[in-house]
Design an enzyme around this catalytic site. Structure first.
Site, short mmCIF file in Angstrom:
data_model
loop_
_atom_site.label_atom_id
_atom_site.label_comp_id
_atom_site.label_asym_id
_atom_site.label_seq_id
_atom_site.Cartn_x
_atom_site.Cartn_y
_atom_site.Cartn_z
N TYR A 180 0.82 -1.21 0.00
CA TYR A 180 0.00 0.00 0.00
C TYR A 180 0.85 1.26 0.00
O TYR A 180 0.68 2.11 -0.87
CB TYR A 180 -0.96 0.01 1.21
CG TYR A 180 -2.39 -0.19 0.81
CD1 TYR A 180 -3.37 0.73 1.16
CD2 TYR A 180 -2.77 -1.29 0.06
CE1 TYR A 180 -4.68 0.53 0.78
CE2 TYR A 180 -4.08 -1.48 -0.32
CZ TYR A 180 -5.04 -0.56 0.05
OH TYR A 180 -6.33 -0.74 -0.33
N GLU A 192 1.92 6.24 -6.99
CA GLU A 192 0.80 6.83 -7.75
C GLU A 192 0.79 8.34 -7.59
O GLU A 192 0.71 9.09 -8.57
CB GLU A 192 -0.53 6.24 -7.27
CG GLU A 192 -0.76 4.82 -7.76
CD GLU A 192 -2.12 4.28 -7.36
OE1 GLU A 192 -3.08 5.08 -7.28
OE2 GLU A 192 -2.21 3.08 -7.12
#
Lengths: 399, 225
Positions: free
Chosen positions: B151, B158
């Site tokens: 994560y 991102e």
């Protein structure tokens, strides 16, 4: 209606009954008073030999020279007799949804008490839970698929006991902090009313990088008046026209609803008052605002009709709306509202405005469908009830 | 009839999951191979086709949820898939200038490991129905523990990639509409991207906590599966 409450505070094993009297002994709830009195005096005598019983109007009138224990004996016997003579009372057990008892030992209320009295009693015991925050239901059988029966505040507790009329168990749910609908509506409408003019009057667009003078088109000015009138009208209706069935709404709705109205308000205001705004033709503007204004007036009239449907005392049930557009459409108020926004959009022609129209219309359609279904279910034509006439739901000829 | 449909469903889902497993495995393989030889700048050009295929095929998952083929709620699947598609098509594919950035490698590797584990898990579950307890427990553990690392790395990559692409969005004006126009409408892809970064900030801890809760729930009662 005034009534007594007794709070039993346990202090290190001693029971001390604190009596709060709101009225004199002539209240209708004498039996609970008597029952409690039976408990107070011997309790105090047994556990607190040093403390004298609370001075009550009765004791005070009696010769103070008589010893306190004799007074207690007399009063206990007296109250016991009174209790026997008067009709029974209701013991209510209040549990949470997980099964735990919310109020240890339950509450004792008069058998003619209403749900509102029960709610007030719970509130007295737990200050945090004012009545509008409580949701009381009858217990459901585990695994039952039915919806729980919600206790309605005006009804008598007796109506919810099946036959066995002196005990009742209710399940409590905390609805969270509540806010009156008036407050909610006021704040959600205040945003658009104040924020839109900010985009019109102040040099907001300089922040977005549009330097230089702004030319204001007439349509932008009329749009400002139209918009502000609309939200001003809504606020006025909130205070003077609408009658609300549920007095309150959860506090979280304030944030959610304000976010919706205020964000859309700014979004539309940004485009209509933009320096690069392209106005539509004069005719289109007139048609748009003209039609919209007529619809706003019609909307107000619909709200007045709805208000008169409701009984002033608030005992509510539903009635079949009739008159004006309600003869054709169940939710004529939503219909006129949607058309009113359509008028605004025809005149101002922004994608932002049309997006708002679509979103608002879909929200209102949801409400309208629910209301239409509810009315059709209630007025099914059986058992002497009128049958709900065939009507459009919200937007003829589509739905 | 019902049993036949149920079998068909299992067959279809097994095929779907294993095909996607193979797709993501191929992406990972190519990424690692390219990293070793030409280097990080060439990673994207080598993986573009399989990546676009594997990620876009995930749209079918939304269909599965709507139709009821799988139990996942639409409300969690749609944001997940949307954010992935946004990254793959909206950022990587649309702005060639960012395709040589090293962050792409970390991004793709995080995604690959996550997806490979996920599709293998679901593929096994659909194929074998009720798998042996030990296998299930292992796969749950694997799935719900790898996210601890993936994560943060995935999300950081991102956000980083969106940030890198920002100047190119502004410059090219791609996917944007300017005023004045007849419909008084404007859309700024640049500002939307900034908005997306802003949403990631509260969104990430929320998603992370959701995964933590899921993990606790699933690992504490594996026998019920």
């Amino acid at each position: 209606m005034k009534w007594h409450t007794y709070r039993y505070r346990h202090v290190r094993g001693f029971s001390i009954a604190l009596r709060y009297s709101y009225t004199g002994l002539s209240s209708p709830f004498i039996q609970s008073d008597s029952l409690a009195s039976c408990c107070i005096y011997p309790t105090i005598r047994l556990y607190n030999p040093s403390k004298s019983p609370p001075i009550s109007p009765i004791t005070h009138s009696i010769n103070p020279c008589i010893s306190s224990s004799k007074i207690s004996n007399f009063l206990t016997y007296h109250c016991f007799l009174r209790y026997l003579l008067i009709a029974g009372n209701m013991k209510v057990t209040v549990t949470t949804r997980s099964g735990r008892e919310l109020i240890n030992g339950g509450l004792v209320l008069d058998s003619s008490a209403t749900v509102a009295d029960l709610q007030e009693a719970i509130h007295q015991r737990i200050k945090k839970y004012y009545p509008s925050r409580q949701r009381l239901t009858l217990p459901l059988q585990p695994g039952s698929k039915e919806k729980a029966v919600v206790l309605q505040s005006k009804k008598s507790l007796k109506e919810y006991t099946n036959g066995n009329s002196d005990t009742l168990t209710v399940v409590f749910k905390d609805l969270g902090p509540q806010v009156s609908y008036r407050t909610l509506f006021f704040f959600e409408y205040l945003g658009p009313l104040i924020l839109y003019p900010v985009f019109y009057y102040f040099p907001v667009y300089q922040i977005f990088g549009y330097k230089g003078e702004r030319v204001i088109h007439p349509v932008q000015t009329y749009a400002l008046y139209y918009w502000c009138f609309h939200y001003f009208k809504r606020i006025m209706e909130t205070f003077f026209v609408h009658r609300f069935s549920h007095a309150t709404s959860p506090l979280s709705n304030v944030f959610r609803n304000c976010a919706y109205y205020w964000t859309f308000g700014c979004y539309i205001a940004y485009y209509v008052n933009h320096p690069h705004y392209t106005p539509v033709s004069d005719l289109q503007m007139k048609i748009g605002f003209g039609f919209g204004s007529v619809m706003q007036v019609a909307n107000l009239y619909c709200h007045i009709i709805l208000r008169n449907l409701r009984n002033p005392s608030g005992n509510g049930g539903y009635q079949i709306p009739k008159g004006f557009l309600f003869n054709i459409v169940t939710c004529a108020n939503y219909t006129t509202e949607i058309y009113q926004w359509l008028g605004f959009n025809i005149a101002t022609q922004t994608v932002a405005g049309y997006i708002f129209l679509v979103v608002a219309a879909s929200i209102m359609t949801n409400w309208a469908l629910a209301k239409h279904r509810r009315l059709r279910r209630l007025f099914d034509g059986k058992e002497g009830r009128p049958k709900y006439p065939r009507r459009w739901v919200i937007l003829p000829p589509f739905l | 009839m019902a049993a036949f449909l149920s079998l068909l469903r299992r067959l279809y889902l097994t095929t779907y999951n294993w095909i996607l497993f193979a797709g993501w495995f191929q992406v990972l393989f190519l990424t690692l191979k390219t990293l070793k030889e030409p280097g990080h700048a060439h990673v994207y050009s080598n993986i573009q086709k399989p990546l676009l295929f594997a990620q876009t095929a995930a749209l079918l998952e939304i269909l599965h949820c709507i139709v009821g083929l799988v139990r996942s709620p639409v409300s969690t699947t749609v944001p997940q898939i949307s954010s992935r598609l946004y990254m793959v098509w909206g950022i990587l594919y649309s702005f060639p200038e960012v395709q040589t950035h090293p962050l792409i490698s970390s991004l793709v590797i995080s995604w690959c490991i996550a997806e490979i584990v996920r599709y293998a898990f679901y593929g096994t579950k659909e194929a074998f129905g009720s798998a042996p307890y030990l296998l299930l427990w292992l796969s749950y553990k694997c799935r719900y523990s790898t996210f601890f690392v993936l994560y943060p790395t995935g999300i950081a990559s991102e956000i980083g990639m969106i940030y890198i692409a920002l100047p190119f969005m502004k410059e090219s004006g791609l996917y944007s509409v300017r005023m004045p126009n007849k419909w008084n409408f404007s859309f700024s892809y640049f500002y939307v991207a900034i908005g997306v970064i802003a949403v990631y900030v509260p969104g990430v801890p929320h998603l992370y906590n959701h995964m933590l809760r899921q993990r606790k729930k699933t690992l504490s009662k594996p026998k019920e599966e």
